[in-house]
Motif scaffolding. Structure first.
Motif, PDB file in Angstrom:
ATOM      1  N   ILE A  86     -10.978  -8.612   9.260  1.00 49.02           N
ATOM      2  CA  ILE A  86     -10.131  -9.594   8.574  1.00 49.02           C
ATOM      3  C   ILE A  86      -9.354 -10.307   9.674  1.00 49.02           C
ATOM      4  CG2 ILE A  86      -8.342  -9.961   6.828  1.00 49.02           C
ATOM      5  CD1 ILE A  86      -9.033  -7.145   5.730  1.00 49.02           C
ATOM      6  N   VAL A 114      -4.535 -13.248   9.989  1.00 49.48           N
ATOM      7  CA  VAL A 114      -3.529 -12.834   9.008  1.00 49.48           C
ATOM      8  C   VAL A 114      -2.201 -12.539   9.698  1.00 49.48           C
ATOM      9  CG1 VAL A 114      -5.027 -11.907   7.199  1.00 49.48           C
ATOM     10  CG2 VAL A 114      -4.443 -10.443   9.141  1.00 49.48           C
ATOM     11  N   ILE A 134       0.669  -9.795   9.527  1.00 45.13           N
ATOM     12  CA  ILE A 134       0.614  -8.414   9.030  1.00 45.13           C
ATOM     13  C   ILE A 134       2.011  -7.818   8.849  1.00 45.13           C
ATOM     14  CG2 ILE A 134      -0.315  -6.101   9.416  1.00 45.13           C
ATOM     15  CD1 ILE A 134      -2.426  -7.398  11.277  1.00 45.13           C
ATOM     16  N   GLY A 152      -8.397 -14.897   6.836  1.00 37.92           N
ATOM     17  CA  GLY A 152      -7.174 -14.705   6.043  1.00 37.92           C
ATOM     18  C   GLY A 152      -6.302 -15.941   5.934  1.00 37.92           C
ATOM     19  N   LYS A 197      -2.435 -16.018   5.751  1.00 40.86           N
ATOM     20  CA  LYS A 197      -1.687 -15.364   4.655  1.00 40.86           C
ATOM     21  C   LYS A 197      -1.175 -14.007   5.140  1.00 40.86           C
ATOM     22  CE  LYS A 197      -4.515 -17.756   1.276  1.00 40.86           C
ATOM     23  NZ  LYS A 197      -5.708 -17.646   0.432  1.00 40.86           N
ATOM     24  N   TRP A 198      -0.384 -13.345   4.278  1.00 43.32           N
ATOM     25  CA  TRP A 198       0.226 -12.065   4.656  1.00 43.32           C
ATOM     26  C   TRP A 198      -0.621 -10.891   4.174  1.00 43.32           C
ATOM     27  CZ3 TRP A 198       4.332 -10.828   7.695  1.00 43.32           C
ATOM     28  CH2 TRP A 198       5.175 -11.876   8.083  1.00 43.32           C
ATOM     29  N   LEU A 199      -0.891  -9.971   5.083  1.00 42.64           N
ATOM     30  CA  LEU A 199      -1.631  -8.753   4.746  1.00 42.64           C
ATOM     31  C   LEU A 199      -0.647  -7.587   4.649  1.00 42.64           C
ATOM     32  CD1 LEU A 199      -4.681  -7.891   4.415  1.00 42.64           C
ATOM     33  CD2 LEU A 199      -4.467  -6.941   6.710  1.00 42.64           C
ATOM     34  N   CYS A 241      -3.934  -5.662   0.724  1.00 45.92           N
ATOM     35  CA  CYS A 241      -3.833  -6.853  -0.126  1.00 45.92           C
ATOM     36  C   CYS A 241      -3.399  -8.042   0.715  1.00 45.92           C
ATOM     37  CB  CYS A 241      -2.787  -6.647  -1.216  1.00 45.92           C
ATOM     38  SG  CYS A 241      -3.359  -5.580  -2.515  1.00 45.92           S
ATOM     39  N   LEU A 242      -3.980  -9.181   0.393  1.00 48.52           N
ATOM     40  CA  LEU A 242      -3.632 -10.427   1.070  1.00 48.52           C
ATOM     41  C   LEU A 242      -2.843 -11.286   0.089  1.00 48.52           C
ATOM     42  CD1 LEU A 242      -4.288 -11.841   3.808  1.00 48.52           C
ATOM     43  CD2 LEU A 242      -6.124 -13.025   2.589  1.00 48.52           C
ATOM     44  N   TRP A 243      -1.711 -11.798   0.536  1.00 47.42           N
ATOM     45  CA  TRP A 243      -0.816 -12.552  -0.352  1.00 47.42           C
ATOM     46  C   TRP A 243      -0.589 -13.953   0.199  1.00 47.42           C
ATOM     47  CZ3 TRP A 243       0.736 -10.185  -4.873  1.00 47.42           C
ATOM     48  CH2 TRP A 243       0.611  -8.790  -4.930  1.00 47.42           C
ATOM     49  N   ASP A 244      -0.693 -14.916  -0.674  1.00 51.27           N
ATOM     50  CA  ASP A 244      -0.480 -16.306  -0.286  1.00 51.27           C
ATOM     51  C   ASP A 244       1.006 -16.650  -0.455  1.00 51.27           C
ATOM     52  OD1 ASP A 244      -0.754 -18.913   0.378  1.00 51.27           O
ATOM     53  OD2 ASP A 244      -1.902 -19.508  -1.401  1.00 51.27           O
ATOM     54  N   LYS A 285      -8.250  -8.501  -1.992  1.00 50.39           N
ATOM     55  CA  LYS A 285      -7.852  -7.096  -2.017  1.00 50.39           C
ATOM     56  C   LYS A 285      -9.021  -6.249  -1.535  1.00 50.39           C
ATOM     57  CE  LYS A 285      -7.122  -5.286  -6.007  1.00 50.39           C
ATOM     58  NZ  LYS A 285      -6.682  -4.796  -7.284  1.00 50.39           N
TER      59      LYS A 285
END
Ligand code: NIG
Ligand code: FE
Length: 403
Positions: free
Chosen positions: A9, A12, A14, A58, A61-63, A374-377, A396
């Motif tokens: 991945i 990202v 993290i 990613g 985005k935030w992992l 989980c990856l969050w936008d 996810k």
């Protein structure tokens, strides 16, 4: 040398939730390599040292680690909407329980329900949590109270993992309420728990923890002591619902048995906190039950903080005191109702929740740990706590596999 892995991945930000001295355990690296369901390495994307067939972009985005809901009762029959109406008319949770409703009402419905009915309703509730980024759920029994129904509940709970990308930790909660057949001799029920059910649960490996409800409408400290002793004899972890409605010194008792968590604790006397510190016990806060029962006494958060007690947050998803199938809503409640910072809340559903279940390989983005991610936008991790129903993971992975 180029190393092989299953997935990388890339690109990202993290929030590892490690305790590395940085807020949210934020890391400087931007790539994660995954192999055999575990995080193989966290590295800088400019290094091309990992070879794999799959790469995931990613997009900055935030992992984060998958969330852990470390306290639920999500296997049950029926519902308690009628009781909700009674409470709106002024009856208290305790009064309803004393009149044979409450937990006992759910016990009747759960005994009657088939395994299939229990499983399909449990999967529905668990799905709500999974959709929001939960990758591990603790599920308690405690609505059967007889041997067969308790074992049935635990089997159903374990089966959830066959249908959803989530791991399940099961807890035997026989000491939840005194069943009607033992109403006149509750000590005999405690003896039955210790002599019959705990050995069966341990033998069949149906649960890794034993829990109690230490309360005037539940079990006395002396009765809980017996249950804890039996749990320890069978090498099961101890957890406890304590100080939810009054201070019976349940937390102190649980600490004596090296409980992995004490849960609720609105009425915990700050003087009992050092005992929790010594036993390494996690404080699990359940703002859903506080909200739902219109409680006004808050848990002693400042004192827990001052004593550096790990605080976890959970839904307590159940048909009576917390019919709330949303970890993200509960996370917001923990901040608004109990004053936890967004960072404390996120530690509460990751590394501290893992500790409350004695899971050493979950709750952090870290080399060697389970690749439940989980990856969050979002622009910042605090956004996951600040709003309600604003976010879902944009991607996810459970045990390294994309869901
Ligand atoms: O965690 N306090 C005891 N047990 C649950 C409630 C169970 C119920 O009301 O059905 C709790 O709040
Ligand atoms: Fe509970």
């Amino acid at each position: 040398m180029t190393k092989q892995c299953d997935l990388v991945i890339d690109n990202v930000r993290i929030a590892s939730m490690q305790k590395n001295g940085k807020p949210y355990g934020i890391l400087t690296q931007s790539s994660v390599a995954i192999k055999n369901g575990k995080v193989l390495a966290i590295f800088d994307g400019s290094q091309e040292s990992y070879h794999c067939n799959k790469r995931y972009n990613g997009e900055n985005k935030w992992l984060l680690p998958g969330f852990i809901d470390c306290h639920t009762h999500l296997v049950y029959g029926g519902n308690r909407a009628n009781e909700f109406e009674q409470r709106l008319q002024g009856k208290t949770y305790t009064e309803i329980a004393q009149q044979g409703g409450g937990i006992q009402g759910t016990v009747n419905a759960t005994r009657e329900a088939s395994e299939h009915t229990l499983l399909s309703s449990a999967i529905k509730r668990a799905s709500r949590l999974v959709e929001e980024g939960v990758t591990c759920i603790e599920v308690k029994s405690g609505y059967g109270l007889d041997l067969d129904t308790e074992l049935k509940m635990l089997k159903v709970a374990k089966q959830i993992a066959e249908y959803l990308p989530v791991s399940i930790v099961t807890t035997y909660l026989g000491a939840h309420a005194v069943p009607k057949e033992y109403r006149s001799n509750p000590d005999d029920y405690v003896q039955f728990i210790c002599d019959r059910v705990i050995p069966a649960v341990a033998r069949q490996q149906l649960a890794s923890c034993v829990d109690v409800f230490c309360e005037s409408i539940g079990f006395s400290p002396a009765q809980c002591r017996k249950v804890f002793a039996a749990a320890k004899t069978h090498k099961l972890n101890v957890k406890a619902h304590v100080e939810q409605l009054s201070d019976l010194k349940g937390a102190k008792l649980a600490a004596e048995f090296a409980a992995i968590s004490v849960d609720h604790i609105e009425y915990l006397d700050p003087k009992d906190i050092p005992a929790l510190k010594q036993s390494g016990t996690v404080a699990v806060l359940l703002p859903g039950a506080f909200y739902y029962l219109s409680e006004t006494q808050k848990p002693p958060v400042a004192e827990l903080r001052a004593n550096k007690i790990p605080i976890a947050i959970a839904t307590d998803l159940n048909p009576g005191s917390s019919p709330i199938a949303s970890i993200l809503t509960i996370m917001n409640m923990a901040s608004v109702l109990f004053g936890l910072t967004p960072e404390e809340v996120l530690y509460g559903v990751t590394i501290h929740a893992a500790k409350a279940l004695e899971l050493s390989s979950k709750g952090q983005v870290k080399t060697g740990m389970d690749a439940d991610l989980c990856l969050w936008d979002i622009e910042h991790p605090a956004e996951l706590v600040y709003g309600i129903n604003q976010h879902r993971p944009s991607a996810k992975w459970f045990a390294g596999r994309i869901c």
